[in-house]
Design a protein around this motif. Structure first.
Motif, PDB file in Angstrom:
ATOM      1  N   ALA A 133       9.296  -4.727   6.100  1.00  0.00           N
ATOM      2  CA  ALA A 133       9.284  -5.974   5.342  1.00  0.00           C
ATOM      3  C   ALA A 133       7.897  -6.277   4.799  1.00  0.00           C
ATOM      4  N   SER A 134       6.864  -5.891   5.539  1.00  0.00           N
ATOM      5  CA  SER A 134       5.496  -6.201   5.124  1.00  0.00           C
ATOM      6  C   SER A 134       5.080  -5.451   3.866  1.00  0.00           C
ATOM      7  N   THR A 135       5.792  -4.376   3.520  1.00  0.00           N
ATOM      8  CA  THR A 135       5.438  -3.605   2.322  1.00  0.00           C
ATOM      9  C   THR A 135       6.220  -4.046   1.104  1.00  0.00           C
ATOM     10  N   LEU A 136       7.140  -4.979   1.259  1.00  0.00           N
ATOM     11  CA  LEU A 136       7.954  -5.453   0.151  1.00  0.00           C
ATOM     12  C   LEU A 136       7.342  -6.698  -0.479  1.00  0.00           C
ATOM     13  N   PRO A 137       7.705  -6.982  -1.735  1.00  0.00           N
ATOM     14  CA  PRO A 137       7.322  -8.277  -2.299  1.00  0.00           C
ATOM     15  C   PRO A 137       7.819  -9.405  -1.395  1.00  0.00           C
ATOM     16  N   PRO A 138       7.093 -10.495  -1.283  1.00  0.00           N
ATOM     17  CA  PRO A 138       7.467 -11.563  -0.344  1.00  0.00           C
ATOM     18  C   PRO A 138       8.902 -12.047  -0.507  1.00  0.00           C
ATOM     19  N   GLU A 139       9.383 -12.133  -1.754  1.00  0.00           N
ATOM     20  CA  GLU A 139      10.742 -12.626  -1.980  1.00  0.00           C
ATOM     21  C   GLU A 139      11.783 -11.686  -1.357  1.00  0.00           C
ATOM     22  N   GLN A 167       1.472   4.452  13.911  1.00  0.00           N
ATOM     23  CA  GLN A 167       1.416   4.333  15.365  1.00  0.00           C
ATOM     24  C   GLN A 167       1.311   2.870  15.785  1.00  0.00           C
ATOM     25  N   ALA A 168       0.489   2.108  15.037  1.00  0.00           N
ATOM     26  CA  ALA A 168       0.320   0.692  15.357  1.00  0.00           C
ATOM     27  C   ALA A 168       1.587  -0.106  15.096  1.00  0.00           C
ATOM     28  N   ALA A 169       2.424   0.387  14.153  1.00  0.00           N
ATOM     29  CA  ALA A 169       3.651  -0.331  13.797  1.00  0.00           C
ATOM     30  C   ALA A 169       4.833   0.054  14.672  1.00  0.00           C
ATOM     31  N   LYS A 170       4.604   0.918  15.663  1.00  0.00           N
ATOM     32  CA  LYS A 170       5.690   1.388  16.514  1.00  0.00           C
ATOM     33  C   LYS A 170       6.477   0.217  17.097  1.00  0.00           C
ATOM     34  N   GLY A 171       7.787   0.270  16.940  1.00  0.00           N
ATOM     35  CA  GLY A 171       8.650  -0.780  17.472  1.00  0.00           C
ATOM     36  C   GLY A 171       9.008  -1.868  16.486  1.00  0.00           C
ATOM     37  N   THR A 172       8.322  -1.916  15.326  1.00  0.00           N
ATOM     38  CA  THR A 172       8.661  -2.929  14.321  1.00  0.00           C
ATOM     39  C   THR A 172       9.879  -2.479  13.516  1.00  0.00           C
ATOM     40  N   ARG A 185       6.036   2.661  -2.746  1.00  0.00           N
ATOM     41  CA  ARG A 185       6.522   2.480  -1.386  1.00  0.00           C
ATOM     42  C   ARG A 185       7.816   3.219  -1.108  1.00  0.00           C
ATOM     43  N   VAL A 186       8.391   3.843  -2.058  1.00  0.00           N
ATOM     44  CA  VAL A 186       9.684   4.452  -1.844  1.00  0.00           C
ATOM     45  C   VAL A 186       9.545   5.942  -1.674  1.00  0.00           C
ATOM     46  N   LYS A 187      10.564   6.546  -1.084  1.00  0.00           N
ATOM     47  CA  LYS A 187      10.597   8.003  -0.970  1.00  0.00           C
ATOM     48  C   LYS A 187      10.721   8.605  -2.346  1.00  0.00           C
ATOM     49  N   THR A 188      10.007   9.645  -2.603  1.00  0.00           N
ATOM     50  CA  THR A 188      10.079  10.272  -3.921  1.00  0.00           C
ATOM     51  C   THR A 188      11.133  11.337  -3.952  1.00  0.00           C
ATOM     52  N   ARG A 189      11.737  11.448  -5.107  1.00  0.00           N
ATOM     53  CA  ARG A 189      12.705  12.518  -5.320  1.00  0.00           C
ATOM     54  C   ARG A 189      12.298  13.402  -6.490  1.00  0.00           C
ATOM     55  N   ALA A 190      11.129  13.118  -7.106  1.00  0.00           N
ATOM     56  CA  ALA A 190      10.730  13.900  -8.265  1.00  0.00           C
ATOM     57  C   ALA A 190      10.414  15.318  -7.848  1.00  0.00           C
ATOM     58  N   VAL A 221      15.464  -9.749   3.228  1.00  0.00           N
ATOM     59  CA  VAL A 221      15.913  -8.642   4.069  1.00  0.00           C
ATOM     60  C   VAL A 221      15.838  -8.993   5.549  1.00  0.00           C
ATOM     61  N   ASN A 222      14.911  -9.858   5.919  1.00  0.00           N
ATOM     62  CA  ASN A 222      14.794 -10.250   7.327  1.00  0.00           C
ATOM     63  C   ASN A 222      15.986 -11.066   7.804  1.00  0.00           C
ATOM     64  N   SER A 223      16.741 -11.630   6.884  1.00  0.00           N
ATOM     65  CA  SER A 223      17.907 -12.433   7.271  1.00  0.00           C
ATOM     66  C   SER A 223      19.231 -11.730   6.992  1.00  0.00           C
ATOM     67  N   MET A 224      19.171 -10.469   6.548  1.00  0.00           N
ATOM     68  CA  MET A 224      20.388  -9.749   6.186  1.00  0.00           C
ATOM     69  C   MET A 224      20.931  -8.927   7.349  1.00  0.00           C
TER      70      MET A 224
END
Length: 457
Positions: free
Chosen positions: A269-275, A202-207, A10-15, A280-283
């Motif tokens: 947030a939906s791509t992160l582990p639930p914990e 496109q469907a996630a626009k605005g999230t 899920r992260v940007k690659t730098r390799a 992050v949603n409260s930070m």
């Protein structure tokens, strides 16, 4: 799902970046990886010399007892000590005995991984020439504004060595070329997959999207409590603000993103582990949270920015500003500073657009500086909210200190950011391919660890 594997997809690659830049980043903000050459040699002397000989008698004072032997390659105490010393100097930190012990364990794990990578590259007949290594060493020296000779002296003074840096360069080159030879040719991304990602964007626009940095500390049932205690101690050091979060990530994280300071890039947030998603949603931007228990260990996360998918962010607007600065004479007391600041505030309230700034500044003895390229997000958080509410020609309230005087920013113009656009198909395909290369590289390294014969001394 393993934590490291899940996040890496899920992260940007730098390799795949130039090795010079990778080594420079490692040297500038964390330790230089050090290993020693394979100690086993072919018996082509006719002297019947053992492959893993031991010297009985006086030892070279620069060679210490091995700390680990990895498939017959030796990692010495010298290697570990040189890395630890460089960790300290690179982060401008004084390590306590407890910190030093923790860093030594981390360094040893890193050196074992690097040794395994170099060995595997050799099995694939990857050859790194001395000329290539020297060229990269000279490039790193130049980045530090030093000649190669001065760089060698600098490394020795800091407890490291030319050999250590060159070994790091060799390791970076060898592993990258191994991946290009044995992994990249077998990674494919289909057109339908790319289209699916574009449709989801496109469907996630605005999230909401979050720019996160993470320190992941691996743990298991046997050492979980100790790792948790280490994570809490590390969080306390981070919160002191004496060095950037990225430096701690490069030094302590067990995740594959440690080489880029723990940068996870922009994630939802939906791509992160639930914990992590819940945290992050409260930070708030700039906040650090943790330790957070996740699969395989504990995470400490740092929220560096926040935006909405494919939506123009007001904080990306570029401002045309004039700054007024009123400096206080030496020995100005608090009462005098308050009085002058009050007068300064009244004067800025009386402004009638940017055309009157110089006249008002002259009447109160203030200096004026123009800047037409400031982004809202580049200002301190306290000023960002104020600037977003200002109209052209208006001034911020005074801010500053008794020592440095008071200032105010006058908004002379604003160029709003363009609406976000979808990345191209080629960009999506390239990112997916690199993510999969990185994922397979991590899987390969885990296989190498599992199959390795490692003897600790």
């Amino acid at each position: 799902m393993k934590h490291d594997v899940g996040l890496k997809t899920r992260v940007k690659t730098r390799a795949g970046k130039l090795v010079g830049a990778a080594v420079l980043a490692a040297l500038a903000t964390t330790a230089i990886a050090q290993t020693v050459p394979d100690q086993s040699v072919p018996d082509n002397t006719g002297l019947d010399i053992p492959a893993n000989l031991q010297i009985f008698g006086k030892l070279d004072p620069n060679v210490r007892k091995p700390t680990a032997i990895v498939n017959d390659s030796v990692i010495t105490g010298t290697d570990v000590d040189q890395r630890v010393a460089l960790v300290a100097v690179a982060n401008n930190a004084k390590l306590s005995p407890e910190d030093r012990d923790r860093v030594k364990l981390q360094v040893l794990r890193q050196l074992i991984d690097e040794t395994l990578q170099i060995q595997e590259a050799k099995t694939a007949e990857v050859v790194i020439t001395p000329a290539e290594i020297t060229q990269s060493f000279d490039a790193v020296s130049k980045k530090f504004n030093r000649t190669p000779t001065a760089m060698r002296a600098f490394l020795r003074e800091e407890g490291s060595s030319e050999r250590s840096l060159k070994r790091q360069i060799e390791g970076e080159l060898a592993w990258q070329r191994y991946l290009r030879k044995r992994v990249e040719p077998f990674v494919n991304v289909g057109d339908e997959e790319v289209k699916g990602i574009l449709d989801r964007l496109q469907a996630a626009k605005g999230t909401d999207e979050f720019n996160l940095h993470e320190i992941f500390l691996r743990s298991d049932a046997a050492n979980g409590q100790q790792v948790f205690s280490n994570a809490r101690a590390l969080l306390g050091e981070i919160q002191k603000g004496q060095q950037p979060f990225e430096g701690f990530a490069r030094q302590y994280s067990d995740a594959s993103t440690k080489g880029v300071g723990g940068d996870l890039g922009w994630v939802r947030a939906s791509t992160l582990p639930p914990e992590l998603a819940q945290a992050v949603n409260s930070m708030q931007v700039g906040q650090v949270a943790g330790p957070i228990e996740v699969a395989g260990g504990y995470s400490i996360i740092y929220l560096t920015d926040k935006r909405q998918v494919l939506t123009a962010d007001p904080r990306d607007a570029r401002l045309s500003l004039k700054q007024l600065t009123l400096r206080f004479p030496p020995n100005t007391n608090a009462a005098q500073a308050t009085a002058r600041a009050t007068a300064f505030g009244e004067a800025t309230k009386a402004l009638r657009g940017c055309g009157t700034v110089e006249k008002v500044a002259a009447s109160i003895g203030a200096d004026v500086v123009d800047n037409d390229t400031v982004r809202v997000r580049d200002l301190p958080p306290q000023l960002q909210e104020i600037m977003l509410r200002l109209q052209v020609g208006e001034s911020t309230p005074p801010f500053g200190s008794a020592e440095q005087g008071v200032r105010a920013l006058v908004l002379c113009g604003r160029d709003d950011a363009a609406a976000g656009s979808l990345p191209s198909s080629d960009q999506i395909q390239g990112q997916l391919e690199q993510q999969r290369v990185n994922l397979r590289a991590q899987q390969k390294l885990r296989d190498l660890r599992r199959d390795a014969v490692v003897e600790y001394r």
